[in-house]
Design a protein around this motif. Structure first.
Motif, PDB file in Angstrom:
ATOM      1  N   THR A  69     -86.152   1.036  50.868  1.00  0.00           N
ATOM      2  CA  THR A  69     -85.519   2.331  50.630  1.00  0.00           C
ATOM      3  C   THR A  69     -84.078   2.281  51.120  1.00  0.00           C
ATOM      4  O   THR A  69     -83.828   1.930  52.283  1.00  0.00           O
ATOM      5  CB  THR A  69     -86.261   3.458  51.362  1.00  0.00           C
ATOM      6  N   ILE A  70     -83.170   2.642  50.242  1.00  0.00           N
ATOM      7  CA  ILE A  70     -81.760   2.720  50.617  1.00  0.00           C
ATOM      8  C   ILE A  70     -81.410   4.176  50.857  1.00  0.00           C
ATOM      9  O   ILE A  70     -81.877   5.077  50.134  1.00  0.00           O
ATOM     10  CB  ILE A  70     -80.854   2.086  49.543  1.00  0.00           C
ATOM     11  N   SER A  71     -80.603   4.418  51.867  1.00  0.00           N
ATOM     12  CA  SER A  71     -80.210   5.784  52.178  1.00  0.00           C
ATOM     13  C   SER A  71     -78.827   5.790  52.807  1.00  0.00           C
ATOM     14  O   SER A  71     -78.290   4.733  53.140  1.00  0.00           O
ATOM     15  CB  SER A  71     -81.225   6.441  53.124  1.00  0.00           C
ATOM     16  N   ARG A  72     -78.281   6.994  52.971  1.00  0.00           N
ATOM     17  CA  ARG A  72     -76.953   7.090  53.563  1.00  0.00           C
ATOM     18  C   ARG A  72     -76.885   8.283  54.510  1.00  0.00           C
ATOM     19  O   ARG A  72     -77.595   9.263  54.344  1.00  0.00           O
ATOM     20  CB  ARG A  72     -75.892   7.217  52.466  1.00  0.00           C
ATOM     21  N   ASP A  73     -76.011   8.150  55.472  1.00  0.00           N
ATOM     22  CA  ASP A  73     -75.734   9.213  56.442  1.00  0.00           C
ATOM     23  C   ASP A  73     -74.294   9.637  56.228  1.00  0.00           C
ATOM     24  O   ASP A  73     -73.374   8.912  56.590  1.00  0.00           O
ATOM     25  CB  ASP A  73     -75.963   8.672  57.854  1.00  0.00           C
ATOM     26  N   ASP A  74     -74.107  10.797  55.638  1.00  0.00           N
ATOM     27  CA  ASP A  74     -72.765  11.276  55.322  1.00  0.00           C
ATOM     28  C   ASP A  74     -71.890  11.390  56.556  1.00  0.00           C
ATOM     29  O   ASP A  74     -70.723  10.999  56.552  1.00  0.00           O
ATOM     30  CB  ASP A  74     -72.837  12.660  54.666  1.00  0.00           C
ATOM     31  N   VAL A  75     -72.453  11.919  57.603  1.00  0.00           N
ATOM     32  CA  VAL A  75     -71.653  12.239  58.782  1.00  0.00           C
ATOM     33  C   VAL A  75     -71.072  10.977  59.399  1.00  0.00           C
ATOM     34  O   VAL A  75     -69.904  10.938  59.788  1.00  0.00           O
ATOM     35  CB  VAL A  75     -72.499  12.999  59.812  1.00  0.00           C
ATOM     36  N   ASN A  76     -71.886   9.945  59.468  1.00  0.00           N
ATOM     37  CA  ASN A  76     -71.463   8.719  60.140  1.00  0.00           C
ATOM     38  C   ASN A  76     -71.004   7.620  59.191  1.00  0.00           C
ATOM     39  O   ASN A  76     -70.701   6.513  59.639  1.00  0.00           O
ATOM     40  CB  ASN A  76     -72.606   8.189  61.008  1.00  0.00           C
ATOM     41  N   SER A  77     -70.943   7.919  57.878  1.00  0.00           N
ATOM     42  CA  SER A  77     -70.552   6.906  56.875  1.00  0.00           C
ATOM     43  C   SER A  77     -71.350   5.625  57.078  1.00  0.00           C
ATOM     44  O   SER A  77     -70.798   4.520  57.097  1.00  0.00           O
ATOM     45  CB  SER A  77     -69.046   6.622  56.963  1.00  0.00           C
ATOM     46  N   THR A  78     -72.615   5.793  57.255  1.00  0.00           N
ATOM     47  CA  THR A  78     -73.503   4.655  57.494  1.00  0.00           C
ATOM     48  C   THR A  78     -74.574   4.605  56.425  1.00  0.00           C
ATOM     49  O   THR A  78     -75.095   5.634  56.006  1.00  0.00           O
ATOM     50  CB  THR A  78     -74.148   4.759  58.880  1.00  0.00           C
ATOM     51  N   PHE A  79     -74.871   3.388  55.990  1.00  0.00           N
ATOM     52  CA  PHE A  79     -75.894   3.175  54.975  1.00  0.00           C
ATOM     53  C   PHE A  79     -77.016   2.357  55.587  1.00  0.00           C
ATOM     54  O   PHE A  79     -76.788   1.550  56.496  1.00  0.00           O
ATOM     55  CB  PHE A  79     -75.294   2.442  53.773  1.00  0.00           C
ATOM     56  N   TYR A  80     -78.194   2.583  55.058  1.00  0.00           N
ATOM     57  CA  TYR A  80     -79.354   1.933  55.624  1.00  0.00           C
ATOM     58  C   TYR A  80     -80.188   1.265  54.529  1.00  0.00           C
ATOM     59  O   TYR A  80     -80.188   1.693  53.376  1.00  0.00           O
ATOM     60  CB  TYR A  80     -80.239   2.947  56.360  1.00  0.00           C
ATOM     61  N   LEU A  81     -80.901   0.254  54.926  1.00  0.00           N
ATOM     62  CA  LEU A  81     -81.917  -0.336  54.071  1.00  0.00           C
ATOM     63  C   LEU A  81     -83.179  -0.450  54.906  1.00  0.00           C
ATOM     64  O   LEU A  81     -83.243  -1.269  55.824  1.00  0.00           O
ATOM     65  CB  LEU A  81     -81.496  -1.713  53.539  1.00  0.00           C
ATOM     66  N   GLN A  82     -84.134   0.387  54.601  1.00  0.00           N
ATOM     67  CA  GLN A  82     -85.434   0.321  55.262  1.00  0.00           C
ATOM     68  C   GLN A  82     -86.306  -0.647  54.470  1.00  0.00           C
ATOM     69  O   GLN A  82     -86.525  -0.445  53.268  1.00  0.00           O
ATOM     70  CB  GLN A  82     -86.088   1.708  55.312  1.00  0.00           C
ATOM     71  N   MET A  83     -86.766  -1.668  55.142  1.00  0.00           N
ATOM     72  CA  MET A  83     -87.546  -2.712  54.487  1.00  0.00           C
ATOM     73  C   MET A  83     -88.948  -2.703  55.074  1.00  0.00           C
ATOM     74  O   MET A  83     -89.126  -2.957  56.271  1.00  0.00           O
ATOM     75  CB  MET A  83     -86.881  -4.074  54.696  1.00  0.00           C
ATOM     76  N   ASN A  84     -89.933  -2.403  54.244  1.00  0.00           N
ATOM     77  CA  ASN A  84     -91.330  -2.359  54.671  1.00  0.00           C
ATOM     78  C   ASN A  84     -92.135  -3.420  53.928  1.00  0.00           C
ATOM     79  O   ASN A  84     -91.687  -3.967  52.919  1.00  0.00           O
ATOM     80  CB  ASN A  84     -91.927  -0.978  54.398  1.00  0.00           C
ATOM     81  N   SER A  85     -93.320  -3.669  54.430  1.00  0.00           N
ATOM     82  CA  SER A  85     -94.236  -4.637  53.799  1.00  0.00           C
ATOM     83  C   SER A  85     -93.510  -5.938  53.495  1.00  0.00           C
ATOM     84  O   SER A  85     -93.582  -6.465  52.374  1.00  0.00           O
ATOM     85  CB  SER A  85     -94.840  -4.045  52.522  1.00  0.00           C
TER      86      SER A  85
END
Length: 122
Positions: A69-85
């Motif tokens: 799952t890719i997501s973003r945090d507007d406030v901190n200009s940070t992007f994430y990649l949650q990797m499961n399984s």
């Protein structure tokens, strides 16, 4: 200029989870698409997931759908990649990348963060 700093990764067990982070600083206003690209030994770079700067559009490579799952945090200009399984075949160096256009292929990015190694053992 735009700077991208990646954190996360490491040595993980199969079926485990990890979250990668990418902090954007500098001229983040030029970003239109953020992506996570991986490169395994002896293989070409592969776009794993991407998200539009507005967050309204996402892309996932077929083998990652339902697991990442890719997501973003507007406030901190940070992007994430949650990797499961996680699977051993997910072992690769993962890069955060940014593009000034809407792009959903690995070659379309012109700003890159440093890579982080993700190793998944069986």
């Amino acid at each position: 200029q735009l700077q991208l700093v990646v954190s996360g990764g490491g040595l993980l067990q199969a079926w485990g989870s990890v979250r990668l982070s990418c902090a954007a600083s500098g001229r983040s206003s030029i970003i239109r698409t953020m992506g996570w690209v991986r490169q395994a030994p002896g293989k070409e770079r592969e776009l794993v997931a991407a998200i539009s700067w507005s967050g309204g559009n996402t892309y996932y490579a077929d083998s990652m759908k339902g697991r990442f799952t890719i997501s973003r945090d507007d406030v901190n200009s940070t992007f994430y990649l949650q990797m499961n399984s996680l699977k051993p075949e997910d072992t690769a160096v993962y890069y955060c990348a940014a593009a000034q256009t809407k792009t959903y292929y690995a070659g379309g990015y012109n700003y890159w963060g440093q890579g982080t190694q993700v190793t998944v053992s069986s």
